[in-house]
Write a protein that holds these residues in place. Structure first.
Motif, PDB file in Angstrom:
ATOM      1  N   LEU A  34       7.499 -11.933 -17.500  1.00 54.08           N
ATOM      2  CA  LEU A  34       6.428 -11.286 -18.247  1.00 54.08           C
ATOM      3  C   LEU A  34       5.240 -12.245 -18.413  1.00 54.08           C
ATOM      4  N   LEU A  35       5.513 -13.501 -18.715  1.00 53.25           N
ATOM      5  CA  LEU A  35       4.444 -14.509 -18.802  1.00 53.25           C
ATOM      6  C   LEU A  35       3.689 -14.601 -17.481  1.00 53.25           C
ATOM      7  N   ILE A  36       4.426 -14.594 -16.380  1.00 51.63           N
ATOM      8  CA  ILE A  36       3.805 -14.683 -15.053  1.00 51.63           C
ATOM      9  C   ILE A  36       2.920 -13.470 -14.795  1.00 51.63           C
ATOM     10  N   SER A  37       3.454 -12.292 -15.058  1.00 51.92           N
ATOM     11  CA  SER A  37       2.700 -11.065 -14.757  1.00 51.92           C
ATOM     12  C   SER A  37       1.462 -10.912 -15.636  1.00 51.92           C
ATOM     13  N   LYS A  38       1.477 -11.440 -16.843  1.00 52.57           N
ATOM     14  CA  LYS A  38       0.338 -11.313 -17.756  1.00 52.57           C
ATOM     15  C   LYS A  38      -0.649 -12.474 -17.651  1.00 52.57           C
ATOM     16  N   SER A  39      -0.303 -13.489 -16.865  1.00 48.03           N
ATOM     17  CA  SER A  39      -1.133 -14.682 -16.757  1.00 48.03           C
ATOM     18  C   SER A  39      -2.425 -14.395 -15.995  1.00 48.03           C
ATOM     19  N   MET A  45       1.160 -20.198 -13.198  1.00 47.36           N
ATOM     20  CA  MET A  45       2.219 -19.980 -14.183  1.00 47.36           C
ATOM     21  C   MET A  45       3.596 -20.145 -13.546  1.00 47.36           C
ATOM     22  N   VAL A  46       3.758 -19.670 -12.324  1.00 47.44           N
ATOM     23  CA  VAL A  46       5.034 -19.849 -11.617  1.00 47.44           C
ATOM     24  C   VAL A  46       5.368 -21.336 -11.525  1.00 47.44           C
ATOM     25  N   TRP A  47       4.409 -22.142 -11.080  1.00 47.54           N
ATOM     26  CA  TRP A  47       4.679 -23.572 -10.887  1.00 47.54           C
ATOM     27  C   TRP A  47       4.717 -24.326 -12.203  1.00 47.54           C
ATOM     28  N   ASN A  48       4.020 -23.850 -13.207  1.00 44.66           N
ATOM     29  CA  ASN A  48       4.115 -24.407 -14.557  1.00 44.66           C
ATOM     30  C   ASN A  48       5.555 -24.270 -15.067  1.00 44.66           C
TER      31      ASN A  48
END
Length: 162
Positions: A34-39, A45-48
């Protein structure tokens, strides 16, 4: 204890297809997805999140001796704060992540106050591997200090607690 991970963003863009079917389900929890999709920048965000999980795993491995990496079992929280958290099997790891145009770098520790003692090192002959784990031999003090080495593409970071 300390761990660190670095991701060369240019190399990750060329070599990793995180958008392929099923990839995110193997690596990230539903909340992390969800964090990835809303970023605003899903790629970063994936690599974070990956960097946070990997740096925490390095501490887990050093303590447990277990070399099986199951990233979905490491869950990231508070990634928008200066000090984030990763939890695995009830153990909390604190993370600090630097994001710039070239790389994402995370340092993990077990105690939040350990961030005050993080030291960045250069590669040296005093760093050796003991049972596959890097250590800094302090000959003048006759002690062994845990070290975390991470490299990816054009970047390398070596950290220790002083």
């Amino acid at each position: 204890m300390i761990g660190n991970d670095i991701v060369d963003l240019e190399l990750a863009l060329k070599e990793s297809n995180w958008k392929r079917k099923g990839y995110l389900d193997k690596i990230f929890t539903k909340q992390e997805q969800l964090l990835i999709s809303k970023s605003d920048n899903p790629e970063n965000m994936v690599w974070n999140l990956w960097s946070r999980k990997e740096s925490a795993y390095k501490i887990f491995n050093r303590i447990s001796g277990i070399r099986i990496y199951n990233p979905i079992k490491f869950e990231c929280f508070d990634t928008d704060k200066s000090i984030g958290m990763v939890i695995n099997k009830g153990v909390l790891y604190y993370t600090k992540t630097e994001i710039n145009n070239d790389y994402i770098h995370t340092v993990s520790v077990l105690n939040k106050t350990d961030f005050e003692s993080v030291k960045f090192l250069n590669r040296t002959n005093e760093i050796i591997k003991m049972e596959g784990i890097p250590c800094l031999i302090k000959t003048n003090k006759k002690r062994i200090q845990p070290v975390s080495i991470s490299n990816h593409g054009n970047f390398e970071k070596i950290v220790s607690l002083c």
